[in-house]
Motif scaffolding. Structure first.
Motif, PDB file in Angstrom:
ATOM      1  N   SER A 124       0.885  -1.247  -0.044  1.00  0.00           N
ATOM      2  CA  SER A 124      -0.083   0.011   0.068  1.00  0.00           C
ATOM      3  C   SER A 124       1.048   1.093   0.021  1.00  0.00           C
ATOM      4  O   SER A 124       2.054   1.150   0.472  1.00  0.00           O
ATOM      5  CB  SER A 124      -1.004  -0.022   1.386  1.00  0.00           C
ATOM      6  OG  SER A 124      -0.048   0.134   2.411  1.00  0.00           O
TER       7      SER A 124
ATOM      8  N   LEU B  25      -3.723   0.170   8.935  1.00  0.00           N
ATOM      9  CA  LEU B  25      -4.429   0.092   7.604  1.00  0.00           C
ATOM     10  C   LEU B  25      -5.849   0.332   7.881  1.00  0.00           C
ATOM     11  O   LEU B  25      -6.788   0.731   7.314  1.00  0.00           O
ATOM     12  CB  LEU B  25      -3.979  -0.725   6.613  1.00  0.00           C
ATOM     13  CG  LEU B  25      -2.608  -0.775   6.311  1.00  0.00           C
ATOM     14  CD1 LEU B  25      -2.050  -1.925   5.275  1.00  0.00           C
ATOM     15  CD2 LEU B  25      -2.209   0.581   5.472  1.00  0.00           C
ATOM     16  N   ASP B 198       3.310   4.555  -7.348  1.00  0.00           N
ATOM     17  CA  ASP B 198       3.209   4.770  -5.864  1.00  0.00           C
ATOM     18  C   ASP B 198       4.402   5.777  -5.373  1.00  0.00           C
ATOM     19  O   ASP B 198       4.415   6.189  -4.104  1.00  0.00           O
ATOM     20  CB  ASP B 198       3.748   3.421  -5.082  1.00  0.00           C
ATOM     21  CG  ASP B 198       2.285   2.823  -4.550  1.00  0.00           C
ATOM     22  OD1 ASP B 198       1.378   3.484  -4.457  1.00  0.00           O
ATOM     23  OD2 ASP B 198       2.436   1.502  -3.918  1.00  0.00           O
ATOM     24  N   SER B 234      -6.804   6.998   0.095  1.00  0.00           N
ATOM     25  CA  SER B 234      -5.886   5.910   0.452  1.00  0.00           C
ATOM     26  C   SER B 234      -6.639   4.580   0.269  1.00  0.00           C
ATOM     27  O   SER B 234      -6.122   3.693  -0.143  1.00  0.00           O
ATOM     28  CB  SER B 234      -5.510   6.142   1.861  1.00  0.00           C
ATOM     29  OG  SER B 234      -5.043   7.357   2.202  1.00  0.00           O
ATOM     30  N   MET B 238      -5.594   1.513  -1.992  1.00  0.00           N
ATOM     31  CA  MET B 238      -5.097   0.104  -1.657  1.00  0.00           C
ATOM     32  C   MET B 238      -6.038  -0.996  -2.361  1.00  0.00           C
ATOM     33  O   MET B 238      -5.345  -1.842  -2.810  1.00  0.00           O
ATOM     34  CB  MET B 238      -5.637  -0.094  -0.049  1.00  0.00           C
ATOM     35  CG  MET B 238      -4.688   0.666   0.795  1.00  0.00           C
ATOM     36  SD  MET B 238      -5.432   0.149   2.682  1.00  0.00           S
ATOM     37  CE  MET B 238      -5.259   1.740   3.340  1.00  0.00           C
ATOM     38  N   THR B 241      -4.049  -1.295  -5.626  1.00  0.00           N
ATOM     39  CA  THR B 241      -2.711  -2.147  -5.542  1.00  0.00           C
ATOM     40  C   THR B 241      -3.122  -3.583  -5.114  1.00  0.00           C
ATOM     41  O   THR B 241      -2.337  -4.484  -5.936  1.00  0.00           O
ATOM     42  CB  THR B 241      -1.758  -1.435  -4.424  1.00  0.00           C
ATOM     43  OG1 THR B 241      -2.155  -0.192  -4.188  1.00  0.00           O
ATOM     44  CG2 THR B 241      -0.486  -1.773  -4.320  1.00  0.00           C
TER      45      THR B 241
END
Lengths: 299, 258
Positions: A124, B25, B198, B234, B238, B241
Motif C-alpha cells: 500500500s 491500515l 506509488d 488511501s 489500496m 494495489t
C-alpha cells in the motif's frame, strides 16, 4: 562465442547502460562537483569558472565540506539519524524474528499465504502508511487519550505522541518491517530441523536449542534484513517530516531543506554524498558478511 | 518432532506482529466511512468522503497524471530492463549489475536530489517528462531482476535445440526465449507500474511546480490537515494495489518474494 554473438551482447547492454549512465551515474558525478562549488546568489550553483583580464580561473572550494565538521549541528544530526536507523533495525529484528520463525515452522501449505499477508501492507502507498500513524498518534486519537488517562491517574504530565521521536521510530519500524521478515524467513526456512531434534535428544533445553543452533544459523538472514532496513531508514525524510515535528528531524530532512527551501545546493550535495558514502560502505560490508556467513544468505 | 510446529508462544507473538501490520491500515479504511470530520471516534456510516473525492478536481487531475506517468515509465523501463536482464544473465559486462542495481540500493532521496540537480543545471524544465525520466531510472533494475530470475530457471537446451534445427539467433529468441520470458517481463512491467504510481520521494524532487501526482497531492493534503477525504483516497489506492498484486501473483508467484 563468435564475434557476431559478442556484438549482439554489447548491443543489448547498450540502451539500458546508456540510460543509467545519463540518469544515474552522471547526476551522481555532477553532485560530487557541486559539493566543491559555491552556492549561487539565488539558489543553485555559482559558475565554476570566471574570466578576468582574459585569464580563465577555476572557482572551487572546500568550504562546504569544512562546514560539515565546523558546526556540530550537522554531525550531531547525522549521528542521531544513524541512531534512529540502528534502533529501527533492532526493533525490526526483534519483531520480525518470531513471525519469520512461526511462518518457517508452519505447515507448507499455509506458508505462502502467511508470507503474502506480510507483503500486502507493504504494497500500500508509502504515504498512506505514514498517514495511518498520523491518525493513531493524533491528540484526539483513542491511543493518546487512553494513555493520558493513565498518566493522569498516576499524577504525571499529559504526554503527546504526535511529533515525537517515538512516533518517528514506530513508523520507521512499521514501514520497514517486511524487509526484515522476508530475508529472515528465507533463511529460517532452509534450516534442518533434525539438528534441533538431535540437540533435544542430547539434553538441550529450548533456550539452548534456539541460542546454539537456530540463532547462529540465522545470522546471514539478519544481516541481509538489517541492510534492507538500515539504508532506507537512514535516508528517509517523509516520516520525520510528517510525524517528527522539530525534535524528530533526521539527515534526510536537512538534505531536502538544502535543495528545496534554503537552496544551498553545494552543502546539500555534501550531506547527500556523506549519506551515499555510508550506504556504499554498508553494502560492501553486507556483501562481505554474506560471503563469510555461509551459503544461505537469503535474498 | 516438536520443531515442525510453531509453539503457542511463537504463534501468539506472530499474531501480534500481524496485528501491528494491519491495524493502522484498518484504521484508515474504517474512518473513510465515518460520518465525522475527525478521525477520532465512530459516529456513523457515510459515503460522503468518496462523493467529495469524485468532485475534487485536483485529486482527479493528479490521479490521471499519475496513471499516464506510470504507464509510460513502465513501458520504457520494461524494454530497457528486459535488455539489461538479458545482458546481465550473459555476464559479459562485469560493471553492468552495479549500474543497473545501483539505483535500487541507494536511498530514494539521493536519486531524487541528484536528478533535480542535473535537470536544473541542464535546463530541463521540471514536469511530467522529468518525472518519467526519473521513474524509469529506478524501475529498470526491478524489471531486470524479474527477467533475470526467470532466465535463471530457464532450460538452456531448448534454445540450443532450436539452433541445431536451423533457427537463426533472432528466430530462436523470438520463438523460444521470448515466450518463456514473458511471465517475467509482465511481472517486471507490473512491478514498474506499481513502483511508479506509488513513488513519492523521487517524484517530490523532480516534479517542479506545474505537475502533480497522486502521492504528491496526498502529501500536500496531509501536510495541511488530517481529513477523511485522505482516508477515502488511501482506501481506493489500496484497492487498486490489491488488484494489481492479485494479477501479479497469478502471473508469476515467485516474483513477489524478491
Amino acid at each position: 562465442m563468435n564475434r557476431a554473438e559478442r556484438l549482439r551482447n554489447h548491443l543489448m547492454a547498450l540502451p539500458p547502460a546508456l540510460y543509467l549512465l545519463l540518469f544515474f551515474a552522471v547526476p551522481s558525478v555532477m553532485m560530487l562537483f557541486a559539493s566543491f562549488r559555491y552556492p549561487g546568489e539565488y539558489g543553485g550553483l555559482a559558475p565554476w569558472y570566471y574570466i578576468e583580464d582574459g585569464q580563465l580561473s577555476l572557482d572551487f572550494t572546500l568550504e562546504n565540506w569544512l562546514r560539515l565538521f565546523e558546526s556540530g549541528i550537522y554531525l550531531g544530526l547525522l549521528f542521531k539519524s544513524l541512531g534512529y536507523a540502528l534502533l529501527t533495525t533492532l526493533i525490526c529484528t526483534i519483531m520480525a524474528y518470531p513471525l519469520a520463525l512461526m511462518i518457517a515452522r508452519s505447515q507448507k501449505r499455509f506458508r505462502d499465504l502467511l508470507l503474502l499477508l506480510v507483503i500486502l501492507p507493504f504494497w500500500s502507498n508509502f504515504l498512506v502508511r505514514i498517514y495511518a500513524w498520523m491518525i493513531i498518534f493524533s491528540p484526539q486519537g483513542a491511543l493518546t487519550i487512553g494513555l493520558n488517562h493513565v498518566t493522569g491517574a498516576l499524577g504525571l504530565e499529559p504526554i503527546s505522541l504526535m511529533f515525537s521521536s517515538t512516533a518517528v521510530i514506530t513508523c520507521l519500524v512499521y514501514v520497514h518491517l517486511p524487509f526484515m521478515i522476508l530475508p529472515l524467513y528465507a533463511n529460517l526456512e532452509k534450516h534442518d530441523n533434525r539438528l534441533l531434534d538431535a540437540a533435544q535428544d542430547l539434553g538441550a533445553n529450548r533456550f539452548q536449542c534456539f541460542w546454539l543452533i537456530t540463532w547462529p544459523q540465522s545470522l546471514p538472514g539478519i544481516y541481509a534484513g538489517a541492510i534492507l532496513v538500515f539504508i532506507p531508514s537512514l535516508g528517509i525524510f517523509a516520516i520525520p517530516d510528517l510525524l517528527g515535528g522539530t525534535n524528530g528531524i533526521m539527515i534526510g530532512n536537512v538534505i531536502k531543506q538544502q535543495f528545496v527551501e534554503s537552496r544551498d545546493w553545494p552543502f546539500g550535495s555534501v550531506l547527500s554524498l556523506v549519506l551515499t558514502g555510508i550506504t556504499l560502505l554498508l553494502v560492501l560490508l553486507a556483501a562481505k558478511l554474506g560471503k563469510t556467513g555461509g551459503a544461505n544468505s537469503g535474498t | 518432532m516438536v520443531h515442525n510446529r510453531p509453539s503457542k508462544t511463537l504463534v501468539s507473538a506472530g499474531v501480534l506482529v500481524y496485528l501491528f501490520l494491519y491495524i493502522p491500515l484498518a484504521v484508515v479504511v474504517i474512518f473513510s466511512f465515518n460520518d465525522s470530520k475527525l478521525n477520532a471516534e465512530w459516529v456513523g456510516f457515510t459515503w460522503k468522503w468518496y462523493e467529495k473525492l469524485i468532485h475534487n478536481e485536483n485529486i482527479l487531475r493528479a490521479a490521471g497524471n499519475s496513471l499516464i506517468i506510470a504507464i509510460i515509465s513502465a513501458a520504457m523501463a520494461t524494454v530497457l530492463g528486459t535488455l539489461a536482464g538479458l545482458a546481465i544473465h550473459r555476464g559479459r559486462q562485469k560493471w553492468l549489475p552495479a549500474l543497473v542495481l545501483g539505483p535500487i540500493a541507494m536511498p530514494d532521496i539521493l536519486i531524487g536530489v541528484s536528478l533535480l540537480l542535473m535537470f536544473i543545471l541542464l535546463n530541463v524544465s521540471l514536469g511530467s517528462v522529468s518525472i518519467i525520466l526519473a521513474h524509469v531510472s529506478f524501475c529498470i533494475g526491478f524489471v531486470a531482476l524479474a527477467v533475470q530470475s526467470r532466465l535463471a530457471g530457464m532450460d538452456q537446451s531448448l534454445i540450443e535445440a532450436a539452433r541445431d534445427l536451423g533457427a537463426s539467433p533472432w528466430q530462436s529468441f523470438r520463438l523460444i526465449s521470448l515466450p518463456l520470458l514473458m511471465p517475467g517481463i509482465i511481472a517486471g512491467a507490473l512491478m514498474a507500474f506499481t513502483l511508479s504510481i506509488d513513488d513519492f520521494v523521487i517524484t517530490f524532487f523532480t516534479a517542479g511546480v506545474g505537475s502533480s501526482t497522486l502521492p504528491l497531492e496526498i502529501y500536500s493534503m496531509v501536510k495541511i490537515a488530517v481529513t477523511p477525504e485522505v482516508n477515502a483516497v488511501s482506501t481506493l489506492l489500496m484497492l487498486v494495489t490489491l488488484t494489481l498484486i492479485t494479477v501479479l501473483s497469478k502471473i508469476s508467484p515467485t516474483v513477489l518474494r524478491q
